[in-house]
Motif scaffolding. Structure first.
Motif, PDB file in Angstrom:
ATOM      1  N   GLY A 407       9.650   8.246  -2.795  1.00 41.29           N
ATOM      2  CA  GLY A 407      10.172   8.790  -1.510  1.00 41.29           C
ATOM      3  C   GLY A 407      10.724   7.872  -0.472  1.00 41.29           C
ATOM      4  O   GLY A 407      11.813   8.209   0.069  1.00 41.29           O
ATOM      5  N   PHE A 408      10.185   6.733  -0.667  1.00 44.02           N
ATOM      6  CA  PHE A 408      10.960   5.458   0.253  1.00 44.02           C
ATOM      7  C   PHE A 408      12.276   4.980  -0.262  1.00 44.02           C
ATOM      8  O   PHE A 408      13.393   4.934   0.711  1.00 44.02           O
ATOM      9  CB  PHE A 408      10.120   4.299   0.106  1.00 44.02           C
ATOM     10  N   LEU A 409      12.515   5.144  -1.616  1.00 47.23           N
ATOM     11  CA  LEU A 409      13.866   5.053  -1.988  1.00 47.23           C
ATOM     12  C   LEU A 409      14.737   6.025  -1.857  1.00 47.23           C
ATOM     13  O   LEU A 409      15.993   5.965  -1.815  1.00 47.23           O
ATOM     14  CB  LEU A 409      13.918   4.490  -3.692  1.00 47.23           C
ATOM     15  N   ARG A 410      14.379   7.392  -1.988  1.00 43.13           N
ATOM     16  CA  ARG A 410      15.167   8.352  -1.664  1.00 43.13           C
ATOM     17  C   ARG A 410      15.909   8.687  -0.569  1.00 43.13           C
ATOM     18  O   ARG A 410      17.028   9.053  -0.528  1.00 43.13           O
ATOM     19  CB  ARG A 410      14.119   9.760  -1.672  1.00 43.13           C
ATOM     20  N   THR A 411      15.430   7.835   0.616  1.00 40.39           N
ATOM     21  CA  THR A 411      16.181   7.611   1.897  1.00 40.39           C
ATOM     22  C   THR A 411      17.378   6.804   1.738  1.00 40.39           C
ATOM     23  O   THR A 411      18.372   7.157   2.139  1.00 40.39           O
ATOM     24  CB  THR A 411      15.556   7.048   3.000  1.00 40.39           C
ATOM     25  N   TRP A 412      17.636   6.075   0.828  1.00 43.68           N
ATOM     26  CA  TRP A 412      18.561   5.145   0.460  1.00 43.68           C
ATOM     27  C   TRP A 412      19.784   6.021  -0.243  1.00 43.68           C
ATOM     28  O   TRP A 412      21.008   5.479  -0.270  1.00 43.68           O
ATOM     29  CB  TRP A 412      18.067   4.069  -0.223  1.00 43.68           C
ATOM     30  N   ILE A 413      19.299   7.059  -0.673  1.00 41.77           N
ATOM     31  CA  ILE A 413      20.469   7.844  -1.423  1.00 41.77           C
ATOM     32  C   ILE A 413      20.785   8.946  -0.695  1.00 41.77           C
ATOM     33  O   ILE A 413      21.899   9.437  -0.655  1.00 41.77           O
ATOM     34  CB  ILE A 413      19.696   8.492  -2.704  1.00 41.77           C
ATOM     35  N   HIS A 414      20.031   9.491   0.458  1.00 39.40           N
ATOM     36  CA  HIS A 414      20.396  10.560   1.101  1.00 39.40           C
ATOM     37  C   HIS A 414      21.102  10.117   2.551  1.00 39.40           C
ATOM     38  O   HIS A 414      22.170  10.905   3.197  1.00 39.40           O
ATOM     39  CB  HIS A 414      19.399  11.315   1.636  1.00 39.40           C
ATOM     40  N   VAL A 415      20.533   9.195   3.214  1.00 40.98           N
ATOM     41  CA  VAL A 415      20.830   8.863   4.644  1.00 40.98           C
ATOM     42  C   VAL A 415      22.326   8.069   4.420  1.00 40.98           C
ATOM     43  O   VAL A 415      23.014   8.533   5.465  1.00 40.98           O
ATOM     44  CB  VAL A 415      19.846   7.894   5.307  1.00 40.98           C
TER      45      VAL A 415
END
Length: 512
Positions: A407-415
Motif C-alpha cells: 500500500g505504501f508503494l502503491r502511492t508511487w504508482i498512482h500519485v
C-alpha cells in the motif's frame, strides 16, 4: 486649479490560488474517494454475489476489464466534448452516468446486469470526471498547486482507508442490496463534486502589472486596452496557425521540444513554456480526408513519439497489474480462511499505509527534486519485490505487514501518474494526450484482463495468477529502464563529440 492626473493602471488576471479553488480541491478529492475506494473493495462488495452465481474469478476479471475499457473510451472523447461544451458540463454528464450505474447495481441479478451497471455506466462516468477534475484543479492553482495537491491526495488516502471498513459494516447491517443502496447514496456526492467545478474565469483575481511582470508575462488586457493592441498580442499565434502545414509542423515540433521540462513531485501539473497549438489544427487548404479527420479527432500524432508510447504502455501495464492484484487479494484471503472482518482490516491497513505514503511524498517533495517518472519506476520495481514476499506469508500479521508495504508503494504508482504526462507534454496537449492514454490503457486492460481470470479458472491457483500480474508489472519496469539508459548514453555520447568551430570571415567597411 491643478489638473487631476489619471493613472492608467495595467493589470493581469491570475488564478485565485484559493477561494473557490478550495472547493474545487475538496470536490476533486471527494470524487476520487467514492470512485477509487470501490475498486480495491470490489471483492468485498460482490464476492458473495458472484460466488452464488458460480462465476467468481472470471467474472471479476471480465467486469474490471470492461470497467477500464468504458473508462478509456469516455476519457478519449472528453477532449472533444470539452471543445463543444464547458468542462463543468462534461463533468456533470459523467457524474449522472456514475450515479445511474450505482442505482442499477441495487437490482442486479446476473453477471451481465452487473457488467452494464458497474462496468459501463460507472466506468464511463468515471472516465469523464477524471480529466475534468485535473483540468479544473490545474487552472485554479499555480503557485499553491503543490500544497493543494498534497492536501487533496491526503484526503483521498484518508477516505479510501476507511472505505473497506464502511462497506463491511454496511454489508453486516443491511445485506448486499441494502449496502448497494447506501453506496448509491454515497456515490451521488460525485454530482456535488462536479457542480463546484466552476470555470476559473468566474473567480480570477486582478493583479497590478509592474515592469517585471510585463517582461515575464507579456502584455495583458486592461480596461484601456485598444483593439489594435489586442491584435498585436495575438499576431504571433495567428501567424503561427496560418503557416503552411510543413513549416508549421517544423516550428511546432521545435517549440514542443523546448516546452518540455523535467518536473518533480512538487510541481505536479505545473506546466511552463509557450502555448502550443495542437497538431490537429494544422491543415492544408485541401479538404481533409477521413483519415485526417480521425487523426485530428484523436490527436494520433502523439503515437509517432516513441517515448510517449513507451510511457503509455508502461503505465497501462502497471495500472492494470496493480488494480487487478488488489481486486483479487480479498478472494485470495478468503481462500486462506481469513474472516471478512480480518480481510476488511487488512485492506484498511493497506489504505492507511497509502495515506502515510502520500504524506511522505508531500513532505519529501519540499527538499527533493526527483522526476515523477523515476518515482513511478521505483514504485513499480519495489512492488514486484514486495509481491514475492506476499506469496510467502499466510498469517494475519505477516499479511498485514506485506499489504502495508504494498500500500505504501502503491502511492508511487498512482500519485505521480498525471505528472508523468504533464512533465513530458505541453499544457495544450495534456487533455488529448491524457485522453489518448486512457483509451489505450482501457483497451489493454480489456485485452489482457480476462486472460488472468482464465488462467485462474484453468489452474485453480491464485499464486499463478499473481505471478502473471507481476510479469505484467515487469512490462513497465524493463522497457522504461532500457529507454532511460539508452537516452542517457546517447546524451553522454553527444556531449563527448568535439565541438566544431566555424570561422566567420571579418568584413571591413570601406569608406565611400
Amino acid at each position: 486649479m491643478a489638473a487631476s492626473v489619471v493613472h492608467d493602471v495595467r493589470y493581469r488576471r491570475v488564478p485565485p490560488e484559493g477561494g473557490w479553488g478550495l472547493l474545487v480541491g475538496v470536490g476533486m478529492a471527494m470524487m476520487f474517494v467514492v470512485t477509487l475506494g470501490s475498486l480495491p473493495s470490489f471483492g468485498l462488495m460482490f464476492g458473495d454475489f458472484l460466488t452464488e452465481l458460480g462465476e467468481e474469478t472470471s467474472a471479476i476479471a471480465l467486469i474490471t476489464s470492461c470497467f477500464f475499457s468504458a473508462l478509456s473510451f469516455a476519457g478519449l472523447f472528453t477532449n472533444t466534448l470539452m471543445k463543444k461544451t464547458s468542462c463543468r458540463t462534461v463533468g456533470l454528464i459523467g457524474a449522472v452516468s456514475y450515479i445511474i450505474g450505482s442505482m442499477m447495481t441495487i437490482f442486479v441479478r446476473s453477471t451481465n446486469e452487473l457488467l452494464i451497471s458497474f462496468a459501463v455506466f460507472q466506468g464511463a462516468g468515471f472516465g469523464l470526471m477524471i480529466p475534468v477534475s485535473y483540468t479544473t484543479f490545474n487552472a485554479y492553482f499555480v503557485e499553491k498547486r503543490v500544497v493543494m495537491m498534497s492536501v487533496a491526495q491526503t484526503l483521498i488516502g484518508l477516505g479510501t482507508m476507511f472505505y473497506p471498513i464502511f462497506i463491511q459494516r454496511s454489508m453486516d447491517a443491511f445485506g448486499f442490496r441494502g449496502c448497494m443502496a447506501v453506496l448509491a447514496a454515497v456515490n451521488s456526492h460525485t454530482l456535488l463534486a462536479m457542480l463546484v467545478m466552476h470555470p476559473v474565469q468566474w473567480h480570477m483575481r486582478r493583479v497590478p502589472l509592474d515592469a517585471k511582470s510585463s517582461v515575464e508575462y507579456g502584455p495583458v488586457p486592461t480596461a484601456t486596452t485598444t483593439k489594435t493592441e489586442e491584435e498585436k498580442r495575438t499576431k504571433t499565434e495567428d501567424d503561427f496557425q496560418e503557416l503552411p502545414a510543413g513549416q508549421g509542423l517544423c516550428q511546432r515540433n521545435a517549440k514542443l521540444r523546448a516546452s518540455r521540462r523535467a518536473s518533480s513531485i512538487p510541481g505536479l501539473g505545473n506546466w511552463s513554456g509557450p502555448v502550443v497549438v495542437s497538431d490537429s489544427t494544422e491543415r492544408d487548404s485541401k479538404p481533409a480526408t477521413k483519415w485526417q479527420i480521425l487523426v485530428d479527432f484523436l490527436d494520433l500524432t502523439l503515437l509517432k513519439d516513441p517515448i510517449y508510447v513507451n510511457i503509455v504502455l508502461g503505465i497501462s501495464f502497471a495500472l492494470y497489474s496493480d488494480l487487478a492484484f488488489f481486486t483479487l487479494q480479498p478472494m485470495y484471503l478468503f481462500m486462506l480462511s481469513f474472516s471478512k472482518s480480518d480481510v476488511s482490516l487488512i485492506i484498511a491497513i493497506g489504505a492507511g499505509a497509502d495515506l502515510i505514503s502520500r504524506i511522505f511524498l508531500a513532505i519529501s517533495s519540499t527538499c527533493l527534486n526527483i522526476k515523477a517518472r523515476y518515482v513511478y519506476l521505483a514504485g513499480a520495481l519495489f512492488t514486484i519485490v514486495a509481491r514475492f514476499g506476499f506469496l510467502c506469508v499466510f498469517d494475519f500479521y505477516g499479511m498485514a505487514i506485506v499489504t502495508a508495504i504494498m500500500g505504501f508503494l502503491r502511492t508511487w504508482i498512482h500519485v505521480p501518474l498525471p505528472l508523468v504526462f504533464s512533465e513530458y507534454l505541453p499544457q495544450e496537449r495534456f487533455p488529448s494526450g491524457y485522453g489518448l492514454f486512457m483509451f489505450l490503457q482501457g483497451n489493454i486492460t480489456f485485452a489482457i484482463g480476462p486472460i488472468v481470470g482464465y488462467i485462474r479458472d484453468v489452474t485453480g491457483s491464485y499464486t499463478v495468477s499473481f505471478h502473471c500480474l507481476t510479469l505484467v508489472m515487469a512490462l513497465c519496469v524493463i522497457p522504461w529502464f532500457f529507454e532511460i539508459c539508452y537516452y542517457r548514453l546517447k546524451r553522454k555520447a553527444r556531449k563527448a563529440e568535439p565541438v566544431q568551430h566555424v570561422t566567420i570571415p571579418m568584413i571591413q567597411e570601406t569608406k565611400a
